[in-house]
Design an enzyme around this catalytic site. Structure first.
Site, PDB file in Angstrom:
ATOM      1  N   LYS A   1       0.852  -1.191   0.000  1.00 46.59           N
ATOM      2  CA  LYS A   1       0.000   0.000   0.000  1.00 46.59           C
ATOM      3  C   LYS A   1       0.884   1.235   0.000  1.00 46.59           C
ATOM      4  O   LYS A   1       2.056   1.206   0.395  1.00 46.59           O
ATOM      5  CB  LYS A   1      -0.927   0.017   1.219  1.00 46.59           C
ATOM      6  CG  LYS A   1      -0.222   0.065   2.593  1.00 46.59           C
ATOM      7  CD  LYS A   1       0.196   1.440   3.034  1.00 46.59           C
ATOM      8  CE  LYS A   1       0.919   1.452   4.374  1.00 46.59           C
ATOM      9  NZ  LYS A   1       1.490   2.786   4.703  1.00 46.59           N
TER      10      LYS A   1
ATOM     11  N   VAL B   1      11.172  -4.437   3.004  1.00 47.26           N
ATOM     12  CA  VAL B   1      10.877  -4.588   4.437  1.00 47.26           C
ATOM     13  C   VAL B   1      11.148  -3.265   5.155  1.00 47.26           C
ATOM     14  O   VAL B   1      12.095  -2.543   4.823  1.00 47.26           O
ATOM     15  CB  VAL B   1      11.737  -5.714   5.034  1.00 47.26           C
ATOM     16  CG1 VAL B   1      11.517  -5.829   6.541  1.00 47.26           C
ATOM     17  CG2 VAL B   1      11.422  -7.041   4.348  1.00 47.26           C
ATOM     18  N   ALA B   2      10.309  -2.948   6.159  1.00 46.54           N
ATOM     19  CA  ALA B   2      10.462  -1.721   6.964  1.00 46.54           C
ATOM     20  C   ALA B   2      10.556  -0.505   6.059  1.00 46.54           C
ATOM     21  O   ALA B   2      11.444   0.329   6.190  1.00 46.54           O
ATOM     22  CB  ALA B   2      11.685  -1.815   7.873  1.00 46.54           C
ATOM     23  N   ALA B   3       9.593  -0.412   5.126  1.00 51.00           N
ATOM     24  CA  ALA B   3       9.666   0.604   4.085  1.00 51.00           C
ATOM     25  C   ALA B   3       8.492   1.575   4.080  1.00 51.00           C
ATOM     26  O   ALA B   3       8.449   2.490   3.268  1.00 51.00           O
ATOM     27  CB  ALA B   3       9.737  -0.079   2.717  1.00 51.00           C
TER      28      ALA B   3
ATOM     29  N   LEU C   1       5.448   0.555   3.394  1.00 51.19           N
ATOM     30  CA  LEU C   1       4.584   0.040   2.332  1.00 51.19           C
ATOM     31  C   LEU C   1       3.653  -1.072   2.820  1.00 51.19           C
ATOM     32  O   LEU C   1       2.966  -1.709   2.018  1.00 51.19           O
ATOM     33  CB  LEU C   1       5.430  -0.471   1.164  1.00 51.19           C
ATOM     34  CG  LEU C   1       6.306   0.596   0.485  1.00 51.19           C
ATOM     35  CD1 LEU C   1       7.245  -0.056  -0.524  1.00 51.19           C
ATOM     36  CD2 LEU C   1       5.440   1.657  -0.202  1.00 51.19           C
TER      37      LEU C   1
ATOM     38  N   GLY D   1       4.396  -6.260   6.108  1.00 50.23           N
ATOM     39  CA  GLY D   1       3.998  -7.195   7.158  1.00 50.23           C
ATOM     40  C   GLY D   1       2.496  -7.240   7.351  1.00 50.23           C
ATOM     41  O   GLY D   1       1.908  -8.300   7.574  1.00 50.23           O
ATOM     42  N   SER D   2       1.861  -6.069   7.221  1.00 48.39           N
ATOM     43  CA  SER D   2       0.404  -5.993   7.399  1.00 48.39           C
ATOM     44  C   SER D   2      -0.330  -6.718   6.283  1.00 48.39           C
ATOM     45  O   SER D   2      -1.311  -7.430   6.519  1.00 48.39           O
ATOM     46  CB  SER D   2      -0.041  -4.528   7.439  1.00 48.39           C
ATOM     47  OG  SER D   2       0.489  -3.865   8.568  1.00 48.39           O
ATOM     48  N   THR D   3       0.124  -6.548   5.051  1.00 45.53           N
ATOM     49  CA  THR D   3      -0.570  -7.189   3.930  1.00 45.53           C
ATOM     50  C   THR D   3      -0.375  -8.694   3.944  1.00 45.53           C
ATOM     51  O   THR D   3      -1.260  -9.443   3.534  1.00 45.53           O
ATOM     52  CB  THR D   3      -0.130  -6.569   2.592  1.00 45.53           C
ATOM     53  OG1 THR D   3      -1.026  -6.997   1.565  1.00 45.53           O
ATOM     54  CG2 THR D   3       1.282  -6.958   2.208  1.00 45.53           C
TER      55      THR D   3
ATOM     56  N   ASP E   1      -2.550  -1.432  10.370  1.00 48.18           N
ATOM     57  CA  ASP E   1      -2.793  -1.385   8.929  1.00 48.18           C
ATOM     58  C   ASP E   1      -3.399  -2.679   8.386  1.00 48.18           C
ATOM     59  O   ASP E   1      -3.747  -2.744   7.203  1.00 48.18           O
ATOM     60  CB  ASP E   1      -1.483  -1.107   8.169  1.00 48.18           C
ATOM     61  CG  ASP E   1      -1.004   0.323   8.335  1.00 48.18           C
ATOM     62  OD1 ASP E   1      -1.792   1.170   8.805  1.00 48.18           O
ATOM     63  OD2 ASP E   1       0.164   0.597   7.993  1.00 48.18           O
TER      64      ASP E   1
END
Length: 292
Positions: A10, A95-97, A99, A102-104, A136
């Site tokens: 996202k 990762v850790a961006a 975007l 992890g949530s998606t 998220d």
């Protein structure tokens, strides 16, 4: 039998942090949109009463620190499932961006296990469960373009952005959302909220108004810690993006254009500054089973 599920990233077209709530969470107003950069998850039901999560990134946790694992654990408990599942995650989202990678992934677990375990929970129940895993995750259950409010649990699907290309540039740094919010001083946030202007631009279908409206109230905090991100934003504008903002708490900077050739030039120019650069489009529709 093995089944697969796409987990799209996202971006934030707007992100306003309004105030700190009594429960110590922050009240937010955001406009999020799914993009066609995705992780891919495969699922295999197993007779053993356990959850196995594997990822393609060696440094990511594969136990209950992983949001996908937490989602499977929660679905298993709610459905009183006595068997197990083996989940493999092919990571394509940085990762850790900022975007929502992890949530998606967690959202994909909720969607897929809801059908594979014949639970058939409605969207509202899935989103309520998802909110217990991460702020998220509830949005990512259906995806699409949405207004997200509260602490992330109030979600309203809205008109998607006009067709355009989006260039994502993620420098080789990681930003901790938790640390950014810990250092956020709400009283010193002096800005006009972007969300109402973005909503108006989307409703009118105006690309130019949207470019003037996009923004992120966390930029000041993240840029103060990582000045190179402010420079990256200016470089993207210099290379020809119509509008530029930061996604989530960073560090990914996103720029927009409606012209493919210009987007490709921006993409090529930024690859000299960032190892991870992508050219993507918005996915305007929510997942098929959640269309109204």
């Amino acid at each position: 039998m093995i089944e697969g599920e796409v987990a799209p990233a996202k971006i934030n077209l707007a992100q306003d942090i309004l105030f700190r709530r009594d429960d110590q969470y922050h009240e937010v107003a955001m406009v999020m949109a799914s993009i066609d950069l995705s992780d891919y998850l495969t699922f295999e039901l197993i007779p053993e009463n356990k959850i196995i999560v594997e990822t393609s990134r060696a440094f990511l946790p594969e136990d209950n620190r992983n949001h996908a694992f937490q989602a499977a654990q929660l679905m298993k408990k709610v459905g009183n499932i006595q068997s197990g599942v083996h989940i493999s995650i092919e990571k394509r989202i940085p990762v850790a961006a900022g975007l929502g990678g992890g949530s998606t992934d967690a959202a994909a677990v909720f969607r897929k296990l809801n059908t594979m375990w014949d639970m058939n929970l409605p969207l509202s129940e899935l989103q309520a469960l998802a909110s217990r895993v991460g702020s998220d995750v509830a949005y990512s259950i259906a995806g699409g373009t949405a207004l997200v409010e509260g602490r992330g649990e109030k979600i309203s699907l809205i008109q998607p952005a006009p067709k355009c290309w989006i260039i994502l540039a993620k420098p080789a740094i990681s930003v901790s959302t938790r640390k950014i919010f810990q250092q956020l001083d709400i009283d010193r946030l002096k800005y006009e909220p972007n969300t109402p202007k973005v909503l108006a631009a989307l409703e009118n279908g105006s690309y130019d108004d949207l470019m003037a409206a996009i923004g992120n109230s966390l930029e000041g905090v993240t840029f103060s810690q990582h000045p190179q991100l402010a420079r990256l934003k200016q470089q993207m504008l210099h290379f020809g993006a119509d509008g530029v903002t930061m996604s989530g708490s960073g560090p990914t900077i996103i720029g927009f254009t409606q012209v493919y050739s210009r987007g490709h030039r921006i993409y090529n120019a930024l690859r000299g500054f960032c190892q991870e650069v992508y050219m993507v489009r918005v996915m305007p529709e929510p997942f098929e089973q959640f269309k109204s």
